[in-house]
Design an enzyme around this catalytic site. Structure first.
Site, PDB file in Angstrom:
ATOM      1  N   CYS A 186     -25.008  10.035  30.426  1.00 44.07           N
ATOM      2  CA  CYS A 186     -26.037  10.507  29.476  1.00 44.07           C
ATOM      3  C   CYS A 186     -25.525  10.684  28.050  1.00 44.07           C
ATOM      4  O   CYS A 186     -26.189  10.283  27.085  1.00 44.07           O
ATOM      5  CB  CYS A 186     -26.662  11.806  29.978  1.00 44.07           C
ATOM      6  SG  CYS A 186     -25.539  13.220  29.961  1.00 44.07           S
ATOM      7  N   HIS A 232     -26.200  17.977  30.361  1.00 45.69           N
ATOM      8  CA  HIS A 232     -27.046  16.785  30.311  1.00 45.69           C
ATOM      9  C   HIS A 232     -27.821  16.756  28.995  1.00 45.69           C
ATOM     10  O   HIS A 232     -28.161  17.799  28.429  1.00 45.69           O
ATOM     11  CB  HIS A 232     -28.019  16.752  31.489  1.00 45.69           C
ATOM     12  CG  HIS A 232     -28.730  15.445  31.641  1.00 45.69           C
ATOM     13  ND1 HIS A 232     -28.090  14.285  31.998  1.00 45.69           N
ATOM     14  CD2 HIS A 232     -30.045  15.119  31.479  1.00 45.69           C
ATOM     15  CE1 HIS A 232     -28.962  13.296  32.054  1.00 45.69           C
ATOM     16  NE2 HIS A 232     -30.149  13.775  31.744  1.00 45.69           N
ATOM     17  N   HIS A 275     -33.340   9.078  29.014  1.00 42.13           N
ATOM     18  CA  HIS A 275     -31.998   9.571  29.301  1.00 42.13           C
ATOM     19  C   HIS A 275     -31.366   8.740  30.429  1.00 42.13           C
ATOM     20  O   HIS A 275     -32.037   7.939  31.076  1.00 42.13           O
ATOM     21  CB  HIS A 275     -32.061  11.042  29.731  1.00 42.13           C
ATOM     22  CG  HIS A 275     -32.846  11.266  30.978  1.00 42.13           C
ATOM     23  ND1 HIS A 275     -32.371  11.973  32.064  1.00 42.13           N
ATOM     24  CD2 HIS A 275     -34.098  10.867  31.370  1.00 42.13           C
ATOM     25  CE1 HIS A 275     -33.283  12.018  33.012  1.00 42.13           C
ATOM     26  NE2 HIS A 275     -34.345  11.354  32.623  1.00 42.13           N
TER      27      HIS A 275
END
Length: 236
Positions: A119, A170, A187
């Site tokens: 990510c 994240h 993402h």
């Protein structure tokens, strides 16, 4: 006898002459003075009127110049704001277009290429290619960049951060905000690779922590976008 008559005659002529001079003096002098006075007053009135007209013209000219100056300033500000908005939209559109080219790319922990990417590498690759930004390598460090944005003020191109616990692990890029307020983001997810998800999702919604804006209203980066971090990625 002749001398006496001559004397009276001279006296009579002298008296008549004196009366004539006195009459001319008394009559003619006031008439000339009154005429001159009226003429001077008329000229003075004309001069005052002209001065007032000139004064009004000067005031009107000043007001016209001031109005024109204000109008030009407003136009310049408006044109500047339009130019900034165009630059901002162009930058954000470029970022999202670049991000969409990664759709379907498989997730790989520590990966940094289109053969496999995590990510944070996805975010730094997209912003680097589309906007020339150098972001930190890991999500936790990326979370320190830019300006914090409230959830209700999110816009396309903003970064949103998530975690399982206290540490940010994240990151995604806001792809759209619907009229109903649904926030969709692109993402690199461990399950399906690069994809579009929603903050309304039962999985991602509870893990959302905060958002950051790294592109300002002028389409430029914020001043604190200068750090780079080389470390083991902590992403999911």
């Amino acid at each position: 006898m002749k001398k006496r008559v001559l004397f009276y005659l001279v006296a009579l002529v002298t008296t008549v002459s004196l009366q004539s001079c006195a009459t001319n003096y008394v009559v003619s002098k006031p008439a000339t003075y009154a005429k001159e006075y009226k003429t001077d007053a008329k000229l003075a009135s004309i001069d005052n009127k002209k001065m007032e007209q000139d004064k009004q013209k000067l005031i009107d000219s000043f007001l016209a110049e001031k109005a024109a100056s204000i109008a030009n300033a407003k136009k310049a500000v408006k044109n500047s704001e339009i130019a900034k908005a165009i630059k901002h939209n162009k930058t954000i559109d470029g970022i999202l277009e670049e991000a969409e080219t990664y759709l379907g790319t498989p997730y790989r922990y520590g990966g940094t290429t289109r053969r496999g990417i995590d990510c944070s590498a996805f975010v730094l690759s997209v912003f680097g290619a589309a906007a020339g930004l150098t972001l930190p390598r890991v999500a936790a460090s990326q979370a320190q960049e830019g300006e914090r944005v409230e959830k209700g003020e999110l816009q396309k191109g903003d970064l949103i951060f998530f975690s399982h616990g206290r540490r940010i692990s994240h990151v995604g890029i806001v792809e759209s905000v619907t009229e109903e307020g649904e926030i969709k983001f692109i993402h690199a997810a461990t399950s399906k690779g690069v994809m579009v998800s929603s903050l309304n999702d039962s999985y991602w919604g509870p893990k959302f922590r905060f958002a950051k804006r790294v592109i300002n209203a002028e389409g430029e980066t914020y001043n604190n976008l200068a750090s780079t971090t080389q470390a083991t990625p902590a992403n999911f």
